[in-house]
Design a protein around this motif. Sequence first.
Motif, PDB file in Angstrom:
ATOM      1  N   GLY A   1      76.261  60.550  28.444  1.00  9.68           N
ATOM      2  CA  GLY A   1      75.032  61.284  28.222  1.00  9.68           C
ATOM      3  C   GLY A   1      74.141  61.463  29.431  1.00  9.68           C
ATOM      4  N   VAL A   2      74.649  61.181  30.616  1.00  8.55           N
ATOM      5  CA  VAL A   2      73.847  61.261  31.839  1.00  8.55           C
ATOM      6  C   VAL A   2      74.642  62.003  32.906  1.00  8.55           C
ATOM      7  CG1 VAL A   2      72.689  59.932  33.647  1.00  8.55           C
ATOM      8  CG2 VAL A   2      72.734  59.049  31.323  1.00  8.55           C
ATOM      9  N   THR A   3      73.969  62.933  33.604  1.00  9.00           N
ATOM     10  CA  THR A   3      74.591  63.596  34.742  1.00  9.00           C
ATOM     11  C   THR A   3      73.509  64.012  35.727  1.00  9.00           C
ATOM     12  OG1 THR A   3      76.259  65.224  35.398  1.00  9.00           O
ATOM     13  CG2 THR A   3      74.589  65.966  33.836  1.00  9.00           C
ATOM     14  N   ALA A   4      73.908  64.209  36.978  1.00  9.36           N
ATOM     15  CA  ALA A   4      72.956  64.599  38.011  1.00  9.36           C
ATOM     16  C   ALA A   4      73.676  65.384  39.096  1.00  9.36           C
ATOM     17  CB  ALA A   4      72.279  63.374  38.611  1.00  9.36           C
ATOM     18  N   ILE A   5      72.907  66.256  39.773  1.00  5.23           N
ATOM     19  CA  ILE A   5      73.427  67.036  40.889  1.00  5.23           C
ATOM     20  C   ILE A   5      72.393  67.046  42.002  1.00  5.23           C
ATOM     21  CG2 ILE A   5      74.967  68.501  39.519  1.00  5.23           C
ATOM     22  CD1 ILE A   5      72.772  70.681  39.558  1.00  5.23           C
ATOM     23  N   GLY A   6      72.809  67.491  43.170  1.00  7.75           N
ATOM     24  CA  GLY A   6      71.898  67.630  44.296  1.00  7.75           C
ATOM     25  C   GLY A   6      71.964  66.461  45.251  1.00  7.75           C
ATOM     26  N   SER A   7      71.161  66.548  46.302  1.00  5.92           N
ATOM     27  CA  SER A   7      71.222  65.547  47.370  1.00  5.92           C
ATOM     28  C   SER A   7      70.861  64.153  46.886  1.00  5.92           C
ATOM     29  CB  SER A   7      70.302  65.948  48.521  1.00  5.92           C
ATOM     30  OG  SER A   7      68.977  66.074  48.056  1.00  5.92           O
ATOM     31  N   GLY A   8      69.952  64.038  45.938  1.00  6.75           N
ATOM     32  CA  GLY A   8      69.592  62.734  45.386  1.00  6.75           C
ATOM     33  C   GLY A   8      70.262  62.455  44.058  1.00  6.75           C
ATOM     34  N   GLY A   9      71.203  63.307  43.691  1.00  7.75           N
ATOM     35  CA  GLY A   9      71.853  63.196  42.390  1.00  7.75           C
ATOM     36  C   GLY A   9      72.537  61.868  42.127  1.00  7.75           C
ATOM     37  N   ASN A  10      73.249  61.359  43.113  1.00  7.02           N
ATOM     38  CA  ASN A  10      73.952  60.090  42.883  1.00  7.02           C
ATOM     39  C   ASN A  10      72.996  58.921  42.699  1.00  7.02           C
ATOM     40  OD1 ASN A  10      76.504  61.192  42.885  1.00  7.02           O
ATOM     41  ND2 ASN A  10      76.796  60.894  45.080  1.00  7.02           N
ATOM     42  N   TYR A  11      71.844  58.963  43.383  1.00  8.38           N
ATOM     43  CA  TYR A  11      70.846  57.904  43.214  1.00  8.38           C
ATOM     44  C   TYR A  11      70.247  57.967  41.817  1.00  8.38           C
ATOM     45  CZ  TYR A  11      71.236  58.192  48.289  1.00  8.38           C
ATOM     46  OH  TYR A  11      71.711  58.243  49.567  1.00  8.38           O
ATOM     47  N   ALA A  12      69.878  59.176  41.389  1.00 11.98           N
ATOM     48  CA  ALA A  12      69.300  59.349  40.058  1.00 11.98           C
ATOM     49  C   ALA A  12      70.317  59.015  38.974  1.00 11.98           C
ATOM     50  CB  ALA A  12      68.793  60.782  39.883  1.00 11.98           C
ATOM     51  N   LEU A  13      71.566  59.403  39.183  1.00 15.41           N
ATOM     52  CA  LEU A  13      72.624  59.117  38.216  1.00 15.41           C
ATOM     53  C   LEU A  13      72.817  57.613  38.051  1.00 15.41           C
ATOM     54  CD1 LEU A  13      74.954  60.071  36.366  1.00 15.41           C
ATOM     55  CD2 LEU A  13      76.402  60.074  38.406  1.00 15.41           C
ATOM     56  N   ALA A  14      72.911  56.900  39.162  1.00 18.90           N
ATOM     57  CA  ALA A  14      73.106  55.447  39.100  1.00 18.90           C
ATOM     58  C   ALA A  14      71.932  54.773  38.390  1.00 18.90           C
ATOM     59  CB  ALA A  14      73.295  54.878  40.500  1.00 18.90           C
ATOM     60  N   ALA A  15      70.723  55.180  38.731  1.00 17.99           N
ATOM     61  CA  ALA A  15      69.544  54.579  38.112  1.00 17.99           C
ATOM     62  C   ALA A  15      69.513  54.875  36.607  1.00 17.99           C
ATOM     63  CB  ALA A  15      68.275  55.095  38.785  1.00 17.99           C
ATOM     64  N   ALA A  16      69.787  56.118  36.229  1.00 18.46           N
ATOM     65  CA  ALA A  16      69.760  56.486  34.812  1.00 18.46           C
ATOM     66  C   ALA A  16      70.857  55.772  34.030  1.00 18.46           C
ATOM     67  CB  ALA A  16      69.894  58.003  34.662  1.00 18.46           C
ATOM     68  N   ARG A  17      72.026  55.653  34.630  1.00 19.51           N
ATOM     69  CA  ARG A  17      73.107  54.918  33.948  1.00 19.51           C
ATOM     70  C   ARG A  17      72.718  53.465  33.721  1.00 19.51           C
ATOM     71  NH1 ARG A  17      78.592  56.395  34.657  1.00 19.51           N
ATOM     72  NH2 ARG A  17      78.955  54.532  33.424  1.00 19.51           N
ATOM     73  N   ALA A  18      72.068  52.853  34.706  1.00 18.15           N
ATOM     74  CA  ALA A  18      71.640  51.460  34.561  1.00 18.15           C
ATOM     75  C   ALA A  18      70.559  51.327  33.487  1.00 18.15           C
ATOM     76  CB  ALA A  18      71.125  50.928  35.895  1.00 18.15           C
ATOM     77  N   LEU A  19      69.694  52.323  33.369  1.00 18.51           N
ATOM     78  CA  LEU A  19      68.593  52.271  32.401  1.00 18.51           C
ATOM     79  C   LEU A  19      69.006  52.717  30.998  1.00 18.51           C
ATOM     80  CD1 LEU A  19      65.854  53.813  34.714  1.00 18.51           C
ATOM     81  CD2 LEU A  19      66.004  51.409  33.969  1.00 18.51           C
TER      82      LEU A  19
END
Length: 181
Positions: free
Chosen positions: A127-145
């Motif tokens: 249920g989580v996805t992200a794109i862009g230059s900061g996408g991997n940071y946001a994805l990792a944080a959202a997956r953890a939360l």
Amino acid sequence: MSDIPTWHGTTILSVRKGGKVVVVGDGQVSLGQTVIKGNARKVRPLGDGTVIAGFAGATADAMTLFERLEGKLEKFPGQLLRAAVDMAKDWRTDRYLRRLEAMMIVADKNVTLVLTGTGDVLEPEHGVTAIGSGGNYALAAARALADTDMNAEAIARKAMAIAAEICVYTNNSLTLESLDA
């Protein structure tokens, strides 16, 4: 190697949890090492408001893709997956469209998808996805939360704040759109 500065960055994140889907994007547009704009709107509702979309990449290219997807949604009302696949096919095979440099996250009440110019239409896991230059940071944080008792919007806002602390091409000026799933 060219001395011409390149446009950088954005972060777009989608979180689907607890009967809600959220798409959020930061507002920073950078050219080389210079912030050109800090409050760009990279997330918006499409069509009749039942689909939300965010883009990473060249703005004019993204607007072209938004318009194209809206046309597909008119052709296939209520069928985001079918409209997205049809658009991705055009994007990959059309001479003009295949030169467009952007990625998109699109979501409706049922599905979240990542669309790319190579013809990919990807449905994220968890249920989580992200794109862009900061996408991997946001994805990792959202997956953890995601496993906490935070709701989708709170997860998205916190994950974007974390991405903004790490990625120099991401800021805290957020545009957030949500739908009940």
